[in-house]
Design an enzyme around this catalytic site. Structure first.
Site, PDB file in Angstrom:
ATOM      1  N   GLU A 112       0.704  -0.901  -0.083  1.00  0.00           N
ATOM      2  CA  GLU A 112      -0.241   0.076   0.155  1.00  0.00           C
ATOM      3  C   GLU A 112       1.069   1.303   0.206  1.00  0.00           C
ATOM      4  O   GLU A 112       0.265   2.301   0.651  1.00  0.00           O
ATOM      5  CB  GLU A 112      -0.781   0.402   1.200  1.00  0.00           C
ATOM      6  CG  GLU A 112      -2.143  -1.094   0.998  1.00  0.00           C
ATOM      7  CD  GLU A 112      -3.271  -0.831   1.965  1.00  0.00           C
ATOM      8  OE1 GLU A 112      -2.807  -1.001   3.773  1.00  0.00           O
ATOM      9  OE2 GLU A 112      -4.193  -1.253   1.426  1.00  0.00           O
ATOM     10  N   GLU A 117      -4.430 -10.065   0.112  1.00  0.00           N
ATOM     11  CA  GLU A 117      -4.964 -10.122   1.089  1.00  0.00           C
ATOM     12  C   GLU A 117      -7.043 -10.553   0.488  1.00  0.00           C
ATOM     13  O   GLU A 117      -7.533 -10.547  -0.066  1.00  0.00           O
ATOM     14  CB  GLU A 117      -5.247  -9.256   1.955  1.00  0.00           C
ATOM     15  CG  GLU A 117      -3.798  -8.244   2.335  1.00  0.00           C
ATOM     16  CD  GLU A 117      -4.133  -7.196   3.275  1.00  0.00           C
ATOM     17  OE1 GLU A 117      -4.517  -6.819   3.485  1.00  0.00           O
ATOM     18  OE2 GLU A 117      -2.480  -6.766   3.309  1.00  0.00           O
TER      19      GLU A 117
END
Ligand code: GAL
Length: 979
Positions: free
Chosen positions: A425, A503
């Site tokens: 991220e 994820e």
């Protein structure tokens, strides 16, 4: 990108603490290299150090680095440690947001700064030898002096730094001084979703470098699956001849830089973690090495190892310990990995930084596919629309590259690592692309992963997080939407790549629900190669109330002005590493052997990627109404990977009640991670159906002043509610729709809790319309509705009775403008608190919900009300038992009630009300009341994963529609009437 000694002076010139807010990497360290042990002497410096914590850099003690500084008044602090875990300052948690103004590279003046001193002795035998000082991890930035001489500055918290101490180290007493700052420019690159925990949190040691010593080595051990040949090539960096010894491979004493081609080598896989032990040998040291032969490649759009596509059954693993923070004891690491193996997990993403080096040794040894992720996340720039994000700013390029170099160089010799990950991220940008390019040049043997490269311009696998099953299906078909900013060629390249969910299945609180839908897609579409649950562990911090009761703290519990609450409590295991129901569910969903029985036979499918089922035996047990009747072994020849085999079910004795055959695939012998007999997979086959239970009927209700006597029941005549059953005082049952919202009910784009609460489902009122006594029935009409609103439900309770039991049919007719979903449709009732033993025949032993019920099996289970609670760190709905044919709740004398499903119900029982559970914020807020509160439900809303990801899938949403269900109640003990 590690700096040369010349940079040391540059660093000094930058001013006393200029390095702190310099986007550049640290300085003064030696070039990065792999982590290895050696017979050369090593002085471990772990243990108690002198420690002083100052609130700012300026307030840190001046001159503390000088050997004769008097630190006698300082505290002692263990190294490795996270200092807030030892009473110095406090932990703080944020997810995305930086807890300081986003003004890169500047950091707050209030910058907790720890001064560390350690005195150690160097023996005479070290005279005139070279040595390095090694730090395995310091959070976030440190300046290091030995005997008053500066060695350099460390940045990159989860990465090692080594300094030459040839000049500074002396025989006899030495003084090591380290100044550690919580905040630095590096903090902008370390915005991972976890506690902010400064400290020297991994080991420190001085390692002797004898004249003939090895600097670094890179093991290339490939496996050719067609010829079964292994090719071993080791690049060694040393100023002396280096020999190689691997006895098992017949390499006895050969120049280490030869290329060895070995026939019939046993390959390394996560399923068969075969390691060959060897040594690199010089005149002065021996370095143990462990070789795993394996080849990772992307072939025809699939990620393969040794020529076969692999299916990832993975978890994201952070490093956290409830008592020690980031300084996780090796024993806890090992415990993590053993638990994973025992729950069929075969892969780990080291979110979001390289783990402790010992963790990777264990992964090699026990067998896991590992994505090793660089220590990088700049998520907080998201809130600024990624403006000033370091990922695309050339000023930060050296820091990005430095972090990737140190990741790859440290970990390059681990066969378990199959993918490098650039970080997490951090959006996208030239610095990430540069990391990928460098990595590809340095190690072409492992593909590159980074989820943030959404267009897949510089990665080798397409990775996403939290995509819904329907989107995963499109991706599986290679029919996903085109990325808006790329040309057709780039789009085509992405479409040809393997896909993983880095994820998914956000395991926050009660959940995740809906895992099996993902697994089906992973198994159906070759492009979908599995994923990693977010995440392994709840990062709770162990605390105690004033009266000594233990609980686990989360964001905000330490007075942080800015925090993200319990979003850090989102693991498959609780903070004390006990499995949550989510882990049991995941184990079942991903089981590597899938069995299905019907029509007298059992089909066994081997879902492993490499091994046969030879390590398993197949046991069967027949149970009638949950009581064992017969057992045995099924004769199953080894089934090859990807193959299926059908066997006849055993000939079974006749039974006279509902009967199930359970087949378990268990380990035939001890494995390093579990003992013989450990269950890997199981299935159940129903062999005799349930006979319908006779409905208690025949009695006539009798009105006696203010109450009605009906069989074993006594009812309140005005309300029509049961008040006594046999010898037991009860209250209810009556309609109830509420549950203490789960994190998923609260979450994301599907904030069901808001709709439910906004519609008053947590405070329904019950109006009795009439109570009618018939010849053999008691009928109660009510209207159940929230205050202030116009919608409601007409509820009819129709009771019948015999001497010992009551039968209840409940008809629910919602009318008006209801919310789209409701938490439950069922009943609540209350019994005395002494009624706290439970026995039931149904799906168990643990809790289950409509979209999380794969791990439970039909059986007869004994427990207690206390043991029925799942201690979610943030209290919420839990403990539901589903498929309940009957449940008996009794006190120590056997007084109680039996609840019978017609045919099945859900049952939960607690020492507190749903309202208490709803109001609680920590487990210690839950205090036993004078009653046991029992929910008996026809249906429940699913769990989903809306805390981060898709909500409850349509099939598991509970709609407020007309519903009729039936249940029986019998008084216990059963009194047989005389005559
Ligand atoms: C992801 C992130 C993780 C974690 C998770 C939510 O976006 O990569 O670090 O924050 O969400 O728990």
């Amino acid at each position: 990108m590690t700096s040369t000694p010349d940079d040391v002076s540059a660093g000094r010139a930058a001013g006393a603490t200029g390095y702190l807010e310099d986007p550049a990497p640290g300085y003064g360290a030696l070039p990065p290299r792999c982590t290895f042990t050696s017979t050369a002497a090593r002085l471990p410096l772990d243990g108690d150090w002198r420690f002083h914590l100052a609130p700012t850099v300026g307030a840190a003690p001046a001159g503390f680095q000088l050997p004769d500084y008097d630190d006698a008044g300082w505290d002692l602090l263990p190294v490795p440690s996270s200092w807030p875990m030892h009473g110095h300052g406090r932990p703080a948690y944020t997810n995305v947001v930086y807890p300081f103004p986003v003004d890169p590279p500047y950091v707050p003046t209030d910058n907790p700064t720890g001064s560390f001193r350690r005195v150690f002795d160097v023996p005479d035998t070290w005279q005139d030898t070279d040595a390095v000082l090694r730090f395995d991890g310091v959070d976030s930035c440190a300046r290091v002096w030995l005997n008053g001489r500066e060695l350099g500055v460390i940045k990159g918290s989860r990465l090692p730094s080594e300094f030459s101490v040839r000049e500074a180290l002396k025989v006899g007493e030495n003084v090591l001084a380290v100044e550690v700052h919580q905040w630095s420019a590096g903090s902008y690159l370390e915005d991972q979703d976890m506690w902010w925990l400064p400290g020297i949190f991994r080991s420190v040691a001085v390692v002797r470098r004898p004249p003939a010593s090895i600097t670094d080595f890179f093991v290339h051990a490939d496996f050719d699956h067609l010829s079964c040949q292994g090719t071993l090539r080791i690049e060694v960096q040393a100023d002396c001849p280096v020999r190689l010894v691997i006895d098992e491979l017949g390499i006895t004493d050969r120049p280490a830089d030869e290329v060895f081609v070995i026939d019939d080598v046993e390959p390394w896989t996560a399923e068969t973690p075969r390691l060959y032990d060897g040594e690199l040998v010089t005149d002065d040291e021996r370095v143990p090495i462990r070789i795993g032969f394996r080849t990772v490649a992307i072939v025809d759009g699939q990620l393969t190892v040794n020529g076969r596509p692999i299916l990832i059954r993975g978890v994201n693993r952070h490093e956290h310990h409830p008592d020690f923070g980031r300084a996780v004891p090796t024993e806890a690491m090992r415990e993590d990995l053993l638990l994973m193996k025992r729950h069929n997990v075969n892969a780990i993403r080291t979110s979001h930084y390289p783990p402790h080096p010992a963790m990777l040794d264990l992964c090699d040894e026990l067998g896991f596919w590992v994505i090793d992720e660089c220590d990088l996340e700049t998520h907080g720039f998201h809130l600024l629309d990624w403006k000033r994000n370091p990922s695309d700013d050339p000023v930060w390029a050296p820091a990005y590259l430095d972090r990737m170099h140190r990741t790859v160089e440290r970990d390059k010799n681990h066969p378990s690592i199959v993918l490098w990950s650039l970080g997490n991220e951090s959006h996208t940008g030239a610095n990430l692309a540069a990391m990928a390019n460098w990595t590809r040049d340095r190690d072409s043997s492992r593909p590159i992963h980074y989820e943030g490269d959404a267009a897949c311009e510089y990665v080798d696998v397409y990775s996403r997080m939290y995509a819904s099953p329907s989107e995963v299906e499109l991706i599986g078909k290679r029919e996903e939407e085109q990325h808006p900013n790329v040309d057709a060629a780039t789009d085509a390249k992405r479409r040809s790549m393997p896909f993983i969910l880095c994820e998914y299945g956000h395991a926050m609180g009660n959940g995740p629900g809906g895992l099996s839908e993902y697994q089906e897609l992973f198994e159906r579409y070759p492009r979908c190669q599995g994923g990693f649950i977010w995440e392994w562990l709840d990062h709770g911090i162990r605390q105690h109330t004033a009266d000594g009761r233990e609980f686990f703290a989360y964001g905000g519990d330490f007075g942080e002005p800015i925090h993200d609450g319990n979003f850090v409590i989102d693991g498959l295991v609780f903070p004390n590493r006990t499995p949550s129901p989510g882990l049991l569910e995941f184990k079942k969903v991903i089981e590597p052997v899938v069995m299905n029985g019907a029509d007298g036979s059992l089909v066994i499918e081997n879902h492993y990627d490499f091994v046969t089922t030879a390590h398993l035996i197949f046991r069967w047990t027949l149970e009638s109404e949950g009581e064992p009747v017969a057992d045995g072994l099924l004769a199953v020849p080894p089934v090859g990977a990807g193959q299926r085999h059908e066997v006849a079910l055993p000939k079974l004795p006749r039974t006279d009640a509902e009967s199930w055959l359970t087949v378990q695939a268990v380990l035939v012998a001890d494995e390093p991670w579990a003992a013989a007999g450990h269950e890997v997979a199981w299935t159940q086959v129903q062999v005799r159906r349930r006979d319908p239970e006779p409905t208690p009927t025949g009695r006539r209700p009798q009105l006696r002043s203010d109450h009605i006597v009906f069989g074993p029941g006594v009812f309140d005549a005005a309300r029509g509610e049961l008040r006594r059953l046999g010898g037991l005082e009860v209250s209810g049952p009556r309609l109830d729709l509420w549950r203490a919202p789960t994190d998923n009910d609260r979450g994301g784009e599907h904030p069901e809790e808001g709709w439910w609460r906004g519609n008053g489902l947590h405070r329904l009122q019950h109006r009795t319309i009439d109570v009618k006594l018939g010849r053999t029935e008691l009928v109660v009409h009510t209207r159940v509705a929230p205050p202030a609103l116009g919608f409601g439900a007409y509820v009819t309770y129709r009771w019948q009775a015999n001497e010992t039991g009551l039968a209840l049919t409940v008809q629910v007719e919602p009318r008006g403008q209801w919310p789209d979903s409701v938490p439950r449709i069922g009943l609540r009732m209350r019994v005395p608190s002494t009624v706290d033993s439970v026995e039931f025949f149904g799906l168990g032993p643990g809790e289950s919900y409509p979209d999380s019920d794969r791990a439970v099996r039909v059986g007869r289970y004994q427990s207690t009300v206390d043991a029925w609670q799942t201690p979610y760190v943030f209290p919420q709905e839990n403990g539901n038992r589903s498929g309940v044919r009957w449940a008996q709740l009794t006190d120590a004398d056997g007084l109680g009630l039996r609840i019978g499903g017609q045919p099945t119900v859900n049952v939960a029982a607690r020492r507190w009300t749903t309202e208490d559970l709803d109001a609680a914020r920590h487990t210690t807020d839950l205090v036993a009341s004078d009653h046991v509160h029992v929910n008996i439900d026809a249906a429940l809303h699913g769990l989903g994963t809306a805390a981060c990801g898709p909500g409850v899938l349509p099939a598991y949403q509970l709609r407020p529609v007309d519903t009729t269900f039936a249940v029986t109640f019998s008084a216990l003990p059963v009194e047989i009437e005389e005559g």
